[in-house]
Design a protein around this motif. Structure first.
Motif, short mmCIF file in Angstrom:
data_model
loop_
_atom_site.label_atom_id
_atom_site.label_comp_id
_atom_site.label_asym_id
_atom_site.label_seq_id
_atom_site.Cartn_x
_atom_site.Cartn_y
_atom_site.Cartn_z
N GLU A 1 -1.45 -19.51 37.88
CA GLU A 1 -0.84 -20.78 37.65
C GLU A 1 -0.23 -21.30 39.03
OE1 GLU A 1 1.41 -21.83 34.25
OE2 GLU A 1 0.68 -19.78 33.29
N ARG B 1 0.58 -22.37 42.80
CA ARG B 1 -0.07 -22.99 44.10
C ARG B 1 0.37 -22.85 45.24
NH1 ARG B 1 -3.02 -22.39 40.73
NH2 ARG B 1 -4.27 -23.78 39.39
N GLU C 1 2.93 -23.94 46.93
CA GLU C 1 3.51 -25.15 47.71
C GLU C 1 4.81 -25.22 48.21
OE1 GLU C 1 2.44 -28.50 45.43
OE2 GLU C 1 -0.01 -28.23 45.31
#
Length: 331
Positions: free
Chosen positions: A65, A67, A69
């Protein structure tokens, strides 16, 4: 691909959550790795408020899950801590949770879902109260990976040191050193640096006695008995190792760039020069864990006296995350 670094939260009542949040506010970190926190999302959210941070916190339940960022701290949320956990106190719940963060990180590392582990500090008393009777992180990691032969590496920007012995008295330390242990630690040093992408790393071994025994003048021939055969065996296998050298000059030579790793014979022989050269940015690395697990850690404790007060410095953890990225396998 940039390596995925699993950052375990450590003892939630200590400074771990705060230094994690502060470290993940450094944008350049995301240019060299993909960090994910393994801990309790609610404690990271509290830490964001404590340090006046602006990052969002996202709870996830699997590494897939994530990412990665900048500006979003992703937490593999084990949700183990009570809402009323008190900062700065030894609590069984925090010790138990700290153990399970590490256990989850090891599981992920062995499954190759993360490429290295970076640990925030835990409290040994809390760990024991939580039912996990280990001396610390290193022994937990060794147990969970089924590793018998491992060693501690201390890292600063100017010096890397690996130890033949660590947390034992000096007499016991000298008694414990033998050619087999010398060879295994030299090989651990070589393999660790090679896996990190270094070509033919230069390794130097400290002597046990003053002036490395000075041809029998000091000691009872410990260098020739305990160190030299192990060094010779490593050399015969093509490892670039030399010594034993007098410790009082070897660390100076290594710090100026003559060697990539120093093998220290006992705890204080290796720890003292590292602390002098870089205690603020010192990093602890566990080498030799089975499954190729790489683990780095801060070189300080839970700092209960300042926990929850936005006084903790993140530099050691920031360096530990960077070193984890550097040490992660490149092949």
């Amino acid at each position: 691909m940039k390596p995925v670094i699993g950052i375990t939260m450590g003892d939630g009542a200590g400074v771990g959550p705060e230094i994690i949040v502060k470290s993940l506010q450094h944008k350049p970190l995301y240019e060299m790795c993909r960090p994910v926190v393994i801990g309790d999302a609610k404690m990271i959210e509290k830490a964001v408020r404590i340090v006046n941070g602006s990052a969002a916190v996202k709870a996830i339940h699997s590494i897939s899950e994530a990412r990665y960022e900048y500006g979003v701290i992703e937490v593999l949320d084990l949700d183990l801590l009570p809402d009323d956990l008190v900062y700065g106190q030894v609590q069984a719940a925090a010790g138990n949770a700290a153990f399970h963060y590490v256990a989850k990180a090891v599981e992920l590392a062995l499954d190759k879902q993360i490429h290295a582990i970076c640990t925030a500090p835990l409290n040994k008393e809390a760990l024991h109260k939580g039912g996990h009777l280990y001396p610390g992180h290193t022994e937990i990691l060794a147990s969970l990976t089924g590793t018998e032969d491992y060693s501690m590496i201390l890292y600063t920007p100017k010096l890397r040191v690996i130890h033949l012995t660590t947390h034992v008295g000096l007499l016991k330390a000298i008694e414990s050193i033998n050619p087999e242990r010398t060879y295994k630690v030299v090989k651990l040093a070589h393999d660790t640096l090679t896996h990190a992408g270094m070509t033919r790393p230069r390794i130097a071994v400290c002597g046990i006695n003053p002036h490395a025994g000075e041809n029998g003048l000091f000691g009872n021939g410990e260098e020739e008995e305990k160190l030299v055969p192990g060094i010779q065996r490593a050399v015969a296998e093509g490892i670039n190792v030399s010594g034993p050298y007098p410790a009082d000059t070897l660390f100076y030579r290594a710090a100026r760039g003559d060697f990539d790793m120093v093998v220290a014979c006992y705890h204080d022989q290796g720890h003292a020069p590292v602390k002098v050269l870089g205690i603020e940015s010192g990093v602890n690395i566990t080498a030799g864990l089975k499954g190729g697990v790489i683990r780095t850690s801060v070189d300080h404790g839970t700092a209960f006296d300042i926990a929850g007060r936005n006084k903790a410095d993140e530099q050691s953890l920031l360096t530990a995350i960077r070193v984890a990225a550097e040490m992660a396998p490149k092949q």
